[in-house]
Design an enzyme around this catalytic site. Structure first.
Site, PDB file in Angstrom:
ATOM      1  N   CYS A 245      -8.017  38.501  -5.870  1.00 24.04           N
ATOM      2  CA  CYS A 245      -9.136  38.694  -6.800  1.00 24.04           C
ATOM      3  C   CYS A 245     -10.428  37.978  -6.390  1.00 24.04           C
ATOM      4  CB  CYS A 245      -8.714  38.269  -8.196  1.00 24.04           C
ATOM      5  SG  CYS A 245      -7.230  39.150  -8.762  1.00 24.04           S
TER       6      CYS A 245
ATOM      7  N   HIS B 230     -14.805  38.469 -11.994  1.00 20.82           N
ATOM      8  CA  HIS B 230     -13.573  39.231 -11.812  1.00 20.82           C
ATOM      9  C   HIS B 230     -12.976  39.531 -13.177  1.00 20.82           C
ATOM     10  CE1 HIS B 230      -9.546  40.385 -10.961  1.00 20.82           C
ATOM     11  NE2 HIS B 230      -9.033  39.242 -11.389  1.00 20.82           N
TER      12      HIS B 230
ATOM     13  N   ASN C  79      -7.194  45.199 -14.751  1.00 26.72           N
ATOM     14  CA  ASN C  79      -7.479  44.240 -13.684  1.00 26.72           C
ATOM     15  C   ASN C  79      -7.249  44.938 -12.346  1.00 26.72           C
ATOM     16  OD1 ASN C  79      -7.217  42.234 -11.669  1.00 26.72           O
ATOM     17  ND2 ASN C  79      -6.455  40.718 -13.120  1.00 26.72           N
TER      18      ASN C  79
END
Length: 299
Positions: A97, A222, A252
């Site tokens: 990420c 993020h 996500n």
């Protein structure tokens, strides 16, 4: 596309309302059974190549942790599939990420050192291939996605500076253990890391660039989950109008989450030319990074 109702069918004992309350995520995207990181990367990059000459691409950086092959590097296969020129720098970057920020740093260095004029950073993962339908920690959160970004030389630098970091002592917070096919996440550890490290990292960046947070037009982080982002925003005392979030719609998407959020914010007319944007990625590794971007119009 998979939603929380689908997840509830596979996990009837799960409190789906509580999961929605914590994650803020209702929709996730699942790659096809035979669809690979290479497949979705090629699809994303082709959108750029419709508007930009492929022979002008000098480097290709693929950020992925779910590469189609252990050997060879998937970036080389993508180069061949797209018939990009052969005197090109092409390699994979195994990061999660935080990967977009790290790749942006490398791409900027290649251009600043006159080794390249134009390049593509492609962030792509198919995490769901390593997350079973009964994995109640990971399944409600992660999506498969790819995002391609064209980075080109300009008279004035509009990317950076950066503030990067890593701490391998937290490697067990999110991992795919050897000999298994299932991603394991320690949610509490991930949350503590994000709340402690990310706000301090962003503060260090703001101090480095000597710009008050009130002068930043947008903060795009993020897109981990609602609970994590709410706590980061609270610790940084960010006003709602300074934030852009889209996790509820797409889930996500690992390293692709920041570029997807940038595209969505632009499409929703939340970004304008010369806006100052702070982006920050954080996650598996543990690793993290933030950067300043002066926004430019999209192709």
């Amino acid at each position: 596309r998979e939603n929380n109702k689908n997840f509830k069918k596979d996990n009837p004992k799960v409190n789906i309302e509580r999961i929605k309350e914590k994650t803020g995520i209702n929709n996730r995207y699942i790659s096809g059974e035979k669809e690979t990181v290479i497949d979705i990367s090629v699809k994303a990059i082709k959108k750029i190549l419709k508007k930009f000459p492929k022979n002008s691409i000098d480097f290709l950086i693929l950020v992925t942790q779910t590469s189609t092959y252990r050997i060879p590097t998937s970036a080389c296969i993508i180069q061949n599939e797209l018939k990009l020129k052969k005197d090109i720098i092409a390699f994979d970057m195994n990061l999660g990420c935080s990967g977009f920020i790290y790749a942006l740093r490398v791409a900027s260095s290649l251009i600043a050192s006159d080794q390249a004029k134009n390049g593509i950073v492609i962030c792509a993962d198919t995490y769901t291939k390593y997350i079973s339908k009964t994995n109640t920690a990971c399944r409600p959160i992660f999506s498969d996605a790819a995002a391609a970004v064209l980075i080109s030389k300009s008279k004035k630098n509009k990317i950076g500076p950066f503030e990067l970091g890593s701490d391998g002592s937290g490697a067990d917070a999110l991992q795919l253990p050897t000999g298994t096919n299932e991603i394991v996440m320690n949610g509490a550890k991930v949350l503590t890391f994000a709340m402690d490290i990310v706000p301090e990292n962003v503060k260090k960046l703001l101090k480095k660039i000597r710009i008050n947070k009130e002068k930043i037009n947008k903060f795009i982080f993020h897109q981990a989950s609602k609970y994590i982002l709410d706590n980061i925003n609270r610790r940084l005392s960010l006003k709602k109008e300074k934030i852009f979030e889209n996790y509820g719609k797409v889930g996500n998407t690992i390293s692709a989450s920041i570029p997807i959020a940038l595209k969505d914010a632009n499409s929703q007319r939340k970004l304008f030319s010369n806006n100052k944007i702070v982006v920050a990625g954080y996650g598996v590794g543990l690793s993290w990074g933030s950067a300043l971007i002066k926004w430019n119009k999209l192709l």
